[in-house]
Design a protein around this motif. Structure first.
Motif, PDB file in Angstrom:
ATOM      1  N   PRO A  67       0.823  -1.216   0.000  1.00 51.44           N
ATOM      2  CA  PRO A  67       0.000   0.000   0.000  1.00 51.44           C
ATOM      3  C   PRO A  67       0.852   1.259   0.000  1.00 51.44           C
ATOM      4  CG  PRO A  67       0.047  -0.928   2.188  1.00 51.44           C
ATOM      5  CD  PRO A  67       0.781  -1.895   1.287  1.00 51.44           C
ATOM      6  N   PRO A  68       0.260   2.390  -0.366  1.00 49.26           N
ATOM      7  CA  PRO A  68       1.003   3.650  -0.301  1.00 49.26           C
ATOM      8  C   PRO A  68       1.402   3.943   1.148  1.00 49.26           C
ATOM      9  CG  PRO A  68      -1.152   3.961  -1.340  1.00 49.26           C
ATOM     10  CD  PRO A  68      -1.104   2.566  -0.823  1.00 49.26           C
ATOM     11  N   GLN A  69       2.569   4.493   1.317  1.00 57.05           N
ATOM     12  CA  GLN A  69       3.014   4.818   2.667  1.00 57.05           C
ATOM     13  C   GLN A  69       2.351   6.102   3.142  1.00 57.05           C
ATOM     14  OE1 GLN A  69       4.894   2.954   5.003  1.00 57.05           O
ATOM     15  NE2 GLN A  69       4.104   1.541   3.476  1.00 57.05           N
ATOM     16  N   SER A  70       1.944   6.075   4.381  1.00 58.25           N
ATOM     17  CA  SER A  70       1.332   7.211   5.047  1.00 58.25           C
ATOM     18  C   SER A  70       1.755   7.129   6.505  1.00 58.25           C
ATOM     19  CB  SER A  70      -0.197   7.136   4.941  1.00 58.25           C
ATOM     20  OG  SER A  70      -0.683   6.017   5.684  1.00 58.25           O
ATOM     21  N   TRP A 123      -4.157  -0.505   3.151  1.00 57.01           N
ATOM     22  CA  TRP A 123      -4.761   0.285   2.082  1.00 57.01           C
ATOM     23  C   TRP A 123      -5.759   1.255   2.694  1.00 57.01           C
ATOM     24  CZ3 TRP A 123      -3.478   1.164  -2.763  1.00 57.01           C
ATOM     25  CH2 TRP A 123      -2.507   0.335  -3.327  1.00 57.01           C
ATOM     26  N   ARG A 124      -6.262   0.932   3.900  1.00 57.08           N
ATOM     27  CA  ARG A 124      -7.096   1.836   4.685  1.00 57.08           C
ATOM     28  C   ARG A 124      -6.726   1.655   6.155  1.00 57.08           C
ATOM     29  NH1 ARG A 124     -12.010   4.043   3.156  1.00 57.08           N
ATOM     30  NH2 ARG A 124     -11.784   5.068   5.182  1.00 57.08           N
ATOM     31  N   PRO A 125      -5.569   2.191   6.552  1.00 55.85           N
ATOM     32  CA  PRO A 125      -5.134   1.991   7.941  1.00 55.85           C
ATOM     33  C   PRO A 125      -6.115   2.575   8.950  1.00 55.85           C
ATOM     34  CG  PRO A 125      -3.705   3.560   6.815  1.00 55.85           C
ATOM     35  CD  PRO A 125      -4.606   2.963   5.782  1.00 55.85           C
ATOM     36  N   ASP A 126      -6.879   3.582   8.541  1.00 59.49           N
ATOM     37  CA  ASP A 126      -7.891   4.139   9.440  1.00 59.49           C
ATOM     38  C   ASP A 126      -8.970   3.106   9.753  1.00 59.49           C
ATOM     39  OD1 ASP A 126      -8.576   4.368   6.664  1.00 59.49           O
ATOM     40  OD2 ASP A 126     -10.145   5.824   7.140  1.00 59.49           O
TER      41      ASP A 126
END
Length: 193
Positions: free
Chosen positions: A9-12, A38-41
């Protein structure tokens, strides 16, 4: 072989925090964390809701482990069966954990047997459960709040497992290597590591 069907997933900041938590607790980043980031939230919300459910529960940690291991095995989820089989083995022994994963409840208490049986019923066909089934849980010593909590935990685990399985999250090699031999041998279903 890739860890899952989705790429990294994209890093955030939230994904980085989830990866660091895995590294701190397990020494590696779990394949399921890579999928969920992909949706860490959503991952965090899911974890918080599960923690909130169990924070005031009177179900013991071992009862939760029996419930989740039975749920994962009935669902055919190798990843969660290995993870929770390892946990249950740590709270009992590898023979007991492997037996639960195979659907054998001989070494369990009356309450644990009732929870494992309930998990299998809910996973198999929740519309086929009856009032007599919930009465069996009461007869084993569970109160109505615990029955609700157990059922909700089963549903949470089914949702979590469905995301992991549908997106191809494979059991971590490290998880398999660290699992007791009898637990590994009992998990004959689901995705390979």
């Amino acid at each position: 072989m890739s860890a899952a069907f989705l790429p990294e997933p994209p890093q955030s900041p939230a994904a980085k925090a989830a990866y660091e938590e895995d590294l701190s607790s397990d020494g590696y980043v779990n394949n399921l964390t890579r999928v969920w980031c992909w949706r860490p939230d959503v991952l965090m919300s899911f974890q918080n809701t599960r923690a909130e459910l169990l924070s005031a529960s009177t179900l013991s940690a071992r009862e939760v482990a029996v419930l989740v291991a039975a749920t994962a095995a009935a669902r055919g989820d190798s990843y969660c069966s290995l993870a929770w089989g390892v946990r249950l083995a740590g709270m009992s022994d590898e023979e007991t954990a492997a037996a639960v994963l195979r659907g054998d409840e001989a070494a369990l208490s009356e309450r644990e047997t009732a929870l494992a049986d309930w998990a299998r019923r809910v996973v198999t066909d929740p519309n086929a459960t009856t009032e007599a089934d919930t009465q069996r849980l009461r007869d084993a010593g569970l109160n109505d709040r615990e029955i609700f909590e157990a059922t909700t935990l089963i549903a949470f685990r089914l949702a979590f497992s469905t995301v992991n399985d549908a997106l191809g999250a494979r059991p971590d090699v490290q998880l398999v290597e660290n699992a007791p031999e009898l637990v590994r041998e009992a998990v004959t279903f689901g995705r390979p590591a």
